[in-house]
Design a protein around this motif. Structure first.
Motif, PDB file in Angstrom:
ATOM      1  N   TYR B  33      58.936  79.205  -1.673  1.00  0.00           N
ATOM      2  CA  TYR B  33      59.363  80.152  -2.715  1.00  0.00           C
ATOM      3  C   TYR B  33      60.865  80.389  -2.620  1.00  0.00           C
ATOM      4  O   TYR B  33      61.430  80.359  -1.527  1.00  0.00           O
ATOM      5  N   TYR B  48      58.607  78.740  -7.471  1.00  0.00           N
ATOM      6  CA  TYR B  48      57.750  78.510  -6.330  1.00  0.00           C
ATOM      7  C   TYR B  48      57.030  77.173  -6.458  1.00  0.00           C
ATOM      8  O   TYR B  48      56.882  76.645  -7.566  1.00  0.00           O
ATOM      9  N   GLN B  50      53.593  75.117  -4.878  1.00  0.00           N
ATOM     10  CA  GLN B  50      52.359  75.221  -4.093  1.00  0.00           C
ATOM     11  C   GLN B  50      52.029  73.916  -3.383  1.00  0.00           C
ATOM     12  O   GLN B  50      51.192  73.893  -2.468  1.00  0.00           O
ATOM     13  N   VAL B  97      48.170  79.426  -0.764  1.00  0.00           N
ATOM     14  CA  VAL B  97      48.540  80.263  -1.905  1.00  0.00           C
ATOM     15  C   VAL B  97      47.598  81.429  -2.123  1.00  0.00           C
ATOM     16  O   VAL B  97      47.642  82.072  -3.143  1.00  0.00           O
ATOM     17  N   THR B  98      46.767  81.731  -1.162  1.00  0.00           N
ATOM     18  CA  THR B  98      45.826  82.824  -1.358  1.00  0.00           C
ATOM     19  C   THR B  98      46.333  84.093  -0.693  1.00  0.00           C
ATOM     20  O   THR B  98      47.347  84.637  -1.075  1.00  0.00           O
ATOM     21  N   ALA B  99      45.657  84.585   0.312  1.00  0.00           N
ATOM     22  CA  ALA B  99      46.066  85.865   0.889  1.00  0.00           C
ATOM     23  C   ALA B  99      47.101  85.697   1.977  1.00  0.00           C
ATOM     24  O   ALA B  99      47.468  86.648   2.635  1.00  0.00           O
ATOM     25  N   SER B 100      47.609  84.487   2.168  1.00  0.00           N
ATOM     26  CA  SER B 100      48.530  84.220   3.272  1.00  0.00           C
ATOM     27  C   SER B 100      49.832  85.002   3.153  1.00  0.00           C
ATOM     28  O   SER B 100      50.404  85.125   2.075  1.00  0.00           O
ATOM     29  N   GLU B 101      50.298  85.502   4.296  1.00  0.00           N
ATOM     30  CA  GLU B 101      51.605  86.153   4.312  1.00  0.00           C
ATOM     31  C   GLU B 101      52.679  85.108   4.133  1.00  0.00           C
ATOM     32  O   GLU B 101      52.473  83.923   4.421  1.00  0.00           O
ATOM     33  N   GLN B 102      53.847  85.557   3.688  1.00  0.00           N
ATOM     34  CA  GLN B 102      54.981  84.657   3.521  1.00  0.00           C
ATOM     35  C   GLN B 102      55.948  84.846   4.680  1.00  0.00           C
ATOM     36  O   GLN B 102      56.124  85.946   5.200  1.00  0.00           O
ATOM     37  N   PHE B 104      59.890  84.291   5.867  1.00  0.00           N
ATOM     38  CA  PHE B 104      61.178  84.218   5.191  1.00  0.00           C
ATOM     39  C   PHE B 104      62.263  83.589   6.057  1.00  0.00           C
ATOM     40  O   PHE B 104      62.268  83.740   7.289  1.00  0.00           O
TER      41      PHE B 104
END
Lengths: 114, 113
Positions: B33, B48, B50, B97-102, B104
């Motif tokens: 992203y 973004y 995927q 791309v589901t509940a995963s944290e990002q 940075f």
């Protein structure tokens, strides 16, 4: 563009005070709610990912609750310390075509004075 | 060490020049992203991706372009068509791309004069 609101925008507390702030998000098409902490000169770091209504997560002195039916989440910090000073961001993930992305609020900037 | 790198940390360009911001990750993450942050604003999504060779526009894609030829790389080009390019740019990645944290990167501060 989907709206995620955080309040207050900024908060100043004394060391030892407990504090909380709010994230509001759409109550429809909910998939997950994320909380991040962003300290000055560092990268944002994930605190919690919450997916279930009524969920409560805890990490040390920080905890969060989730109400998906009414579209809000609270972040609580018990006994704030100067090292808790940071901007706290929440982000909404919705179902459907936008599942692959997050919508961020503007953040709550917390300053803890010694 | 696993992580996300962005380079350079500070970048200065003259108005009318295109500039490319680098983002590399060695976390084997599928999704990447690009966000922009301006004073008083939250993180706004530019583009973004995927999966390799695929990407989607975010909320403020105008004046930007991206490519995703390799899983570990997601460069962002700020073109001369971007009216207000001076900002702080953050790159992130996540396992899926589901509940995963990002996760940075450290960010690049771009100043265009």
């Amino acid at each position: 563009i989907l709206n995620v609101e955080q309040s207050p925008q900024s908060l100043h507390v004394q060391e030892g005070d407990s504090t909380n702030f709010t994230c509001s998000f759409p109550s429809s098409n909910f998939y997950a709610l994320h909380w991040y902490r962003w300290e000055t000169a560092k990268s944002p770091e994930a605190l919690f990912v919450m997916t279930l209504n009524g969920d409560e997560k805890k990490k040390g002195r920080i905890s969060a609750t989730l109400n998906t039916k009414e579209g809000y989440s609270y972040l609580y910090i018990k006994g704030s310390q100067p090292e808790d000073s940071a901007t706290y961001l929440c982000a909404f993930r919705g179902r459907g075509s936008t599942l692959g992305r997050l919508y961020f609020g503007r953040g709550t900037q917390l300053t803890v004075w010694p | 060490d696993g992580g996300i790198t962005q380079s350079p940390k500070y970048l200065f360009r003259k108005e009318g020049q295109n500039v490319t911001l680098s983002c590399e990750q060695n976390l084997n993450h599928d999704a990447m992203y690009w966000y922009r942050q301006d004073p008083g604003q939250g993180l706004r999504l530019i583009y973004y991706s995927q999966i390799v060779n695929d990407f989607q526009k975010g909320d403020i894609a105008e004046g930007y372009s991206v490519s995703r030829e390799k899983k570990e790389s997601f460069p962002l080009t700020v073109t001369s068509a971007q009216k207000n390019p001076t900002a702080f740019y953050l790159c992130a990645s996540s396992p899926g791309v589901t509940a995963s944290e990002q996760y940075f990167g450290p960010g690049t501060r771009l100043t265009v004069t």
